[in-house]
Design an enzyme around this catalytic site. Structure first.
Site: not given
Ligand SMILES: Cc1cc2nc3c(=O)[nH]c(=O)nc-3n(C[C@H](O)[C@H](O)[C@H](O)COP(=O)(O)O)c2cc1C
Length: 377
Positions: A25, A107, A128, A130, A156, A165, A252, A276, A279
């Site tokens: 995940y 989050s 954070q 949405y 975000t 995903r 963001k 993100h 993702r």
């Molecule tokens: C498992 C996971 C959950 C995430 N959940 C959120 C979230 O709830 N809100 C959000 O703004 N970004 C979320 N993100 C994105 C992260 O805030 C961030 O933008 C991203 O992980 C940065 O890239 P990196 O994983 O390579 O450091 C998530 C990322 C991951 C890996």
């Protein structure tokens, strides 16, 4: 933790400690994971300019991030379900960040609630959210973040619709969860995780508990959340949030110079250049590829933060060299948390700090503010 020498070591340990579905995940990106790979590949492709015989005996990494002092130009990105990587994951992450003097962002989709984290920590954290179809819920979350004295609200922007995903449904991480022979076998090999997380005290979305007819079941709450992503959200809604949140606002998910100018026009205090973590839009550029054009568009009028692919202190230095004020870590935080709870996150932060310090020294730089494009070839 002594033979843990890189964030990659923490990732390897995490893989052994948590179920495959949870590891994947974090690890996975959307669709064919092209953008996910670009984030790290494009950082790797940058080279430093090594400089010698410069007095670097007094290096300082201290800076300010969105108005508050930070011991280094790094923060912890918001990540949903962090409490599934380690029991009380968000609390432990916030504590590790506070002890280090860097920001932690909670989050909305966390396991520990805003109030849980507030009660368990002494330093202000970022929150954070949405834009949801139920704007009443956005309003409620803003009020709860104000009550918890959060030092910044991170809105975000890049999740109006959800990028698929593919690893998640393949691993049975779906709603409702699907138990296959493979994930059942995998779970049996992770008894510590079952005991502390699966059978632990906090097992659902803490901020949403009781939201729908008093239900706190994770399946129903996940379904509710999935129905809440608002495809109609637009810049006027960002103004709506700005008018209700009195503190620092961070937007963001900006990946384009034109969007950066629109974000600036809302009165945001900072933006995060982010895809993100690969993702969402597969085929989007890496965050580092667009950072320079966004920095040019902003032209110093608000802070530009960066995330996407940060795995080392060298990566942080590269993002700073291309104009970011600070970087955030998502996956590197989650792996560290899964590997060792608060001690794991602390170890990751020590590693990143030390790598950044040595990188500055070997590029002939003593002050974080002196990092610029000249440290790259
Ligand atoms: C498992 C996971 C959950 C995430 N959940 C959120 C979230 O709830 N809100 C959000 O703004 N970004 C979320 N993100 C994105 C992260 O805030 C961030 O933008 C991203 O992980 C940065 O890239 P990196 O994983 O390579 O450091 C998530 C990322 C991951 C890996």
């Amino acid at each position: 933790m002594t033979m843990i020498l890189s964030t990659g070591d923490l990732r390897d340990l995490a893989r052994r400690r948590i179920p495959r579905a949870i590891f994947d995940y974090a690890e996975g990106g959307s669709y064919d994971e092209r953008t996910l790979r670009r984030n790290t590949d494009d950082l790797d492709a940058l080279s430093f300019r090594q400089r010698v015989m410069v007095d670097v005996s007094d290096i300082s990494l201290a800076t300010t991030l969105v108005g508050l002092p930070a011991s280094m130009p790094l923060g912890i990105a918001p990540t949903g379900l962090a409490g599934f990587f380690h029991a009380d994951g968000e609390i432990l992450g916030a504590r590790a960040a506070a002890a280090f003097g860097i920001p932690f962002c909670l989050s909305t989709m966390s396991i520990c609630s805003i109030e849980d984290v507030r009660a368990a920590t002494t330093q202000p954290f970022w929150f954070q959210q949405y834009l949801m179809r139920d704007r009443g819920f956005n309003q409620e979350l803003i009020e709860r973040a104000i009550a918890a004295q959060c030092s910044a609200l991170v809105l975000t922007l890049d999740l109006q619709v959800l990028g698929e995903r593919r690893r998640d449904p393949r691993n049975g991480l779906s709603i409702p969860p699907r138990l296959s022979l493979r994930n059942a076998f995998d779970l049996v090999t992770k008894p510590a995780w079952i005991k502390t997380v699966l059978l632990g005290k906090r097992r659902t979305f803490g901020n949403l508990a009781g939201r729908i007819g008093g239900s706190s079941g994770i399946s129903r709450l996940s379904e509710w959340t999935a129905s809440q992503f608002d495809a109609s959200a637009n810049w006027r809604d960002v103004d709506w949030v700005r008018s209700r949140w009195p503190g620092k606002l961070i937007l963001k998910g900006v990946l384009d110079a034109e969007d950066a100018r629109l974000a600036l026009a809302t009165g945001a205090d900072a933006i995060v250049v982010s895809n993100h973590g690969g993702r969402q839009l597969d085929g989007a550029p890496s965050s580092i590829a667009v950072l320079p054009e966004v920095v040019r568009a902003i032209d110093g009028r608000c802070e530009v933060l960066f995330d996407g692919g940060i795995r080392s202190g060298q990566d942080i230095a590269k993002a700073l060299a291309l104009g970011a004020r600070g970087a955030l870590i998502g996956k590197s935080f989650l792996y560290a948390l899964a590997a060792g709870g608060q001690a794991g996150v602390t170890r990751a932060l020590q590693i990143l700090r030390e790598e950044l310090r040595v990188t500055l020294a070997l590029t002939g730089t003593s002050r974080i503010d002196d990092v610029g494009p000249h440290i790259l070839r």
